[in-house]
Write a protein that holds these residues in place. Structure first.
Motif, PDB file in Angstrom:
ATOM      1  N   PHE A 139      -1.176 -20.054  -0.039  1.00  0.00           N
ATOM      2  CA  PHE A 139      -0.612 -18.732  -0.227  1.00  0.00           C
ATOM      3  C   PHE A 139       0.207 -18.365   0.996  1.00  0.00           C
ATOM      4  O   PHE A 139      -0.009 -18.881   2.084  1.00  0.00           O
ATOM      5  CB  PHE A 139      -1.728 -17.699  -0.441  1.00  0.00           C
ATOM      6  CG  PHE A 139      -2.490 -17.911  -1.712  1.00  0.00           C
ATOM      7  CD1 PHE A 139      -1.977 -17.479  -2.916  1.00  0.00           C
ATOM      8  CD2 PHE A 139      -3.710 -18.554  -1.697  1.00  0.00           C
ATOM      9  CE1 PHE A 139      -2.673 -17.680  -4.092  1.00  0.00           C
ATOM     10  CE2 PHE A 139      -4.416 -18.760  -2.864  1.00  0.00           C
ATOM     11  CZ  PHE A 139      -3.895 -18.326  -4.068  1.00  0.00           C
ATOM     12  N   GLY A 140       1.110 -17.438   0.820  1.00  0.00           N
ATOM     13  CA  GLY A 140       1.921 -16.975   1.938  1.00  0.00           C
ATOM     14  C   GLY A 140       1.103 -16.172   2.924  1.00  0.00           C
ATOM     15  O   GLY A 140      -0.003 -15.719   2.629  1.00  0.00           O
ATOM     16  N   GLN A 141       1.642 -16.000   4.097  1.00  0.00           N
ATOM     17  CA  GLN A 141       0.957 -15.218   5.110  1.00  0.00           C
ATOM     18  C   GLN A 141       1.206 -13.740   4.859  1.00  0.00           C
ATOM     19  O   GLN A 141       2.269 -13.346   4.391  1.00  0.00           O
ATOM     20  CB  GLN A 141       1.464 -15.585   6.500  1.00  0.00           C
ATOM     21  CG  GLN A 141       1.151 -17.009   6.876  1.00  0.00           C
ATOM     22  CD  GLN A 141       1.718 -17.348   8.256  1.00  0.00           C
ATOM     23  OE1 GLN A 141       2.448 -16.570   8.839  1.00  0.00           O
ATOM     24  NE2 GLN A 141       1.374 -18.510   8.746  1.00  0.00           N
ATOM     25  N   TYR A 142       0.201 -12.925   5.181  1.00  0.00           N
ATOM     26  CA  TYR A 142       0.332 -11.481   5.026  1.00  0.00           C
ATOM     27  C   TYR A 142       0.701 -10.863   6.364  1.00  0.00           C
ATOM     28  O   TYR A 142       0.170 -11.247   7.399  1.00  0.00           O
ATOM     29  CB  TYR A 142      -0.965 -10.860   4.505  1.00  0.00           C
ATOM     30  CG  TYR A 142      -0.845  -9.381   4.293  1.00  0.00           C
ATOM     31  CD1 TYR A 142      -0.175  -8.882   3.187  1.00  0.00           C
ATOM     32  CD2 TYR A 142      -1.360  -8.485   5.202  1.00  0.00           C
ATOM     33  CE1 TYR A 142      -0.019  -7.528   2.989  1.00  0.00           C
ATOM     34  CE2 TYR A 142      -1.227  -7.126   5.014  1.00  0.00           C
ATOM     35  CZ  TYR A 142      -0.559  -6.650   3.901  1.00  0.00           C
ATOM     36  OH  TYR A 142      -0.408  -5.313   3.722  1.00  0.00           O
ATOM     37  N   SER A 143       1.595  -9.919   6.331  1.00  0.00           N
ATOM     38  CA  SER A 143       2.027  -9.253   7.547  1.00  0.00           C
ATOM     39  C   SER A 143       1.899  -7.744   7.369  1.00  0.00           C
ATOM     40  O   SER A 143       2.222  -7.205   6.311  1.00  0.00           O
ATOM     41  CB  SER A 143       3.488  -9.606   7.840  1.00  0.00           C
ATOM     42  OG  SER A 143       3.959  -8.837   8.916  1.00  0.00           O
ATOM     43  N   PHE A 144       1.399  -7.078   8.401  1.00  0.00           N
ATOM     44  CA  PHE A 144       1.315  -5.624   8.373  1.00  0.00           C
ATOM     45  C   PHE A 144       2.629  -4.970   8.802  1.00  0.00           C
ATOM     46  O   PHE A 144       2.747  -3.753   8.804  1.00  0.00           O
ATOM     47  CB  PHE A 144       0.190  -5.135   9.299  1.00  0.00           C
ATOM     48  CG  PHE A 144      -1.169  -5.328   8.716  1.00  0.00           C
ATOM     49  CD1 PHE A 144      -1.635  -4.492   7.714  1.00  0.00           C
ATOM     50  CD2 PHE A 144      -1.998  -6.343   9.168  1.00  0.00           C
ATOM     51  CE1 PHE A 144      -2.886  -4.658   7.175  1.00  0.00           C
ATOM     52  CE2 PHE A 144      -3.248  -6.524   8.633  1.00  0.00           C
ATOM     53  CZ  PHE A 144      -3.705  -5.677   7.633  1.00  0.00           C
ATOM     54  N   LEU A 145       3.615  -5.768   9.155  1.00  0.00           N
ATOM     55  CA  LEU A 145       4.875  -5.243   9.650  1.00  0.00           C
ATOM     56  C   LEU A 145       5.585  -4.327   8.654  1.00  0.00           C
ATOM     57  O   LEU A 145       6.069  -3.249   9.052  1.00  0.00           O
ATOM     58  CB  LEU A 145       5.779  -6.399  10.073  1.00  0.00           C
ATOM     59  CG  LEU A 145       6.747  -6.151  11.206  1.00  0.00           C
ATOM     60  CD1 LEU A 145       6.044  -5.567  12.413  1.00  0.00           C
ATOM     61  CD2 LEU A 145       7.448  -7.420  11.581  1.00  0.00           C
ATOM     62  N   PRO A 146       5.676  -4.664   7.361  1.00  0.00           N
ATOM     63  CA  PRO A 146       6.321  -3.720   6.431  1.00  0.00           C
ATOM     64  C   PRO A 146       5.598  -2.383   6.364  1.00  0.00           C
ATOM     65  O   PRO A 146       6.240  -1.333   6.277  1.00  0.00           O
ATOM     66  CB  PRO A 146       6.262  -4.441   5.082  1.00  0.00           C
ATOM     67  CG  PRO A 146       6.161  -5.875   5.419  1.00  0.00           C
ATOM     68  CD  PRO A 146       5.372  -5.939   6.690  1.00  0.00           C
ATOM     69  N   LEU A 147       4.265  -2.402   6.425  1.00  0.00           N
ATOM     70  CA  LEU A 147       3.509  -1.155   6.395  1.00  0.00           C
ATOM     71  C   LEU A 147       3.762  -0.340   7.660  1.00  0.00           C
ATOM     72  O   LEU A 147       3.932   0.878   7.599  1.00  0.00           O
ATOM     73  CB  LEU A 147       2.020  -1.446   6.244  1.00  0.00           C
ATOM     74  CG  LEU A 147       1.104  -0.231   6.122  1.00  0.00           C
ATOM     75  CD1 LEU A 147       1.461   0.579   4.887  1.00  0.00           C
ATOM     76  CD2 LEU A 147      -0.339  -0.662   6.085  1.00  0.00           C
ATOM     77  N   VAL A 148       3.840  -0.999   8.796  1.00  0.00           N
ATOM     78  CA  VAL A 148       4.106  -0.304  10.059  1.00  0.00           C
ATOM     79  C   VAL A 148       5.490   0.331  10.038  1.00  0.00           C
ATOM     80  O   VAL A 148       5.663   1.511  10.375  1.00  0.00           O
ATOM     81  CB  VAL A 148       3.958  -1.272  11.255  1.00  0.00           C
ATOM     82  CG1 VAL A 148       4.464  -0.646  12.536  1.00  0.00           C
ATOM     83  CG2 VAL A 148       2.519  -1.720  11.417  1.00  0.00           C
ATOM     84  N   PHE A 149       6.495  -0.436   9.624  1.00  0.00           N
ATOM     85  CA  PHE A 149       7.858   0.091   9.589  1.00  0.00           C
ATOM     86  C   PHE A 149       8.011   1.214   8.562  1.00  0.00           C
ATOM     87  O   PHE A 149       8.711   2.194   8.804  1.00  0.00           O
ATOM     88  CB  PHE A 149       8.875  -1.007   9.316  1.00  0.00           C
ATOM     89  CG  PHE A 149       9.157  -1.862  10.509  1.00  0.00           C
ATOM     90  CD1 PHE A 149       9.325  -1.312  11.755  1.00  0.00           C
ATOM     91  CD2 PHE A 149       9.244  -3.240  10.386  1.00  0.00           C
ATOM     92  CE1 PHE A 149       9.582  -2.091  12.863  1.00  0.00           C
ATOM     93  CE2 PHE A 149       9.499  -4.037  11.483  1.00  0.00           C
ATOM     94  CZ  PHE A 149       9.665  -3.463  12.729  1.00  0.00           C
ATOM     95  N   SER A 150       7.365   1.080   7.419  1.00  0.00           N
ATOM     96  CA  SER A 150       7.460   2.145   6.421  1.00  0.00           C
ATOM     97  C   SER A 150       6.765   3.407   6.907  1.00  0.00           C
ATOM     98  O   SER A 150       7.231   4.517   6.630  1.00  0.00           O
ATOM     99  CB  SER A 150       6.899   1.682   5.079  1.00  0.00           C
ATOM    100  OG  SER A 150       5.518   1.411   5.205  1.00  0.00           O
ATOM    101  N   ASN A 151       5.656   3.267   7.641  1.00  0.00           N
ATOM    102  CA  ASN A 151       4.992   4.445   8.209  1.00  0.00           C
ATOM    103  C   ASN A 151       5.857   5.097   9.274  1.00  0.00           C
ATOM    104  O   ASN A 151       5.902   6.323   9.369  1.00  0.00           O
ATOM    105  CB  ASN A 151       3.628   4.080   8.785  1.00  0.00           C
ATOM    106  CG  ASN A 151       2.571   3.991   7.722  1.00  0.00           C
ATOM    107  OD1 ASN A 151       2.594   4.738   6.760  1.00  0.00           O
ATOM    108  ND2 ASN A 151       1.645   3.073   7.882  1.00  0.00           N
ATOM    109  N   MET A 152       6.518   4.285  10.076  1.00  0.00           N
ATOM    110  CA  MET A 152       7.420   4.850  11.081  1.00  0.00           C
ATOM    111  C   MET A 152       8.560   5.602  10.406  1.00  0.00           C
ATOM    112  O   MET A 152       8.924   6.714  10.822  1.00  0.00           O
ATOM    113  CB  MET A 152       7.967   3.741  11.988  1.00  0.00           C
ATOM    114  CG  MET A 152       6.968   3.196  12.963  1.00  0.00           C
ATOM    115  SD  MET A 152       7.499   1.749  13.907  1.00  0.00           S
ATOM    116  CE  MET A 152       9.166   2.093  14.341  1.00  0.00           C
TER     117      MET A 152
END
Length: 79
Positions: A50-63
């Motif tokens: 499976f692909g790796q999961y990243s919290f980066l989209p969630l962080v950027f969307s919260n910002m």
């Protein structure tokens, strides 16, 4: 009062973000037709990766949501 509105906004934004991620994942998964590598040979891979999961989209969307909330407060207070 403004801090309470901000937390309610951020919590509802995060809930909607997660719900939309799950729904879009379900739709994309249900419509995906995998390509069989190597044709009809019996040597298919035994392990699924499976692909790796990243919290980066969630962080950027919260910002982005936080900045949008602050800008909307500034624009409303000017009116």
């Amino acid at each position: 009062m403004k801090v309470k509105k901000f937390f309610v906004f951020m919590i509802s934004f995060n809930v909607l973000f997660v719900v939309f991620q799950i729904v879009s994942g379900l739709i994309l998964t249900s419509n995906h037709t995998p390509a069989v590598a190597g044709g009809t040979h019996g040597n298919a891979a035994a392990a699924v990766t499976f692909g790796q999961y990243s919290f980066l989209p969630l962080v950027f969307s919260n910002m982005a949501a936080g900045i949008a909330f602050l800008f909307s407060g500034k624009i409303i207070s000017r009116s």
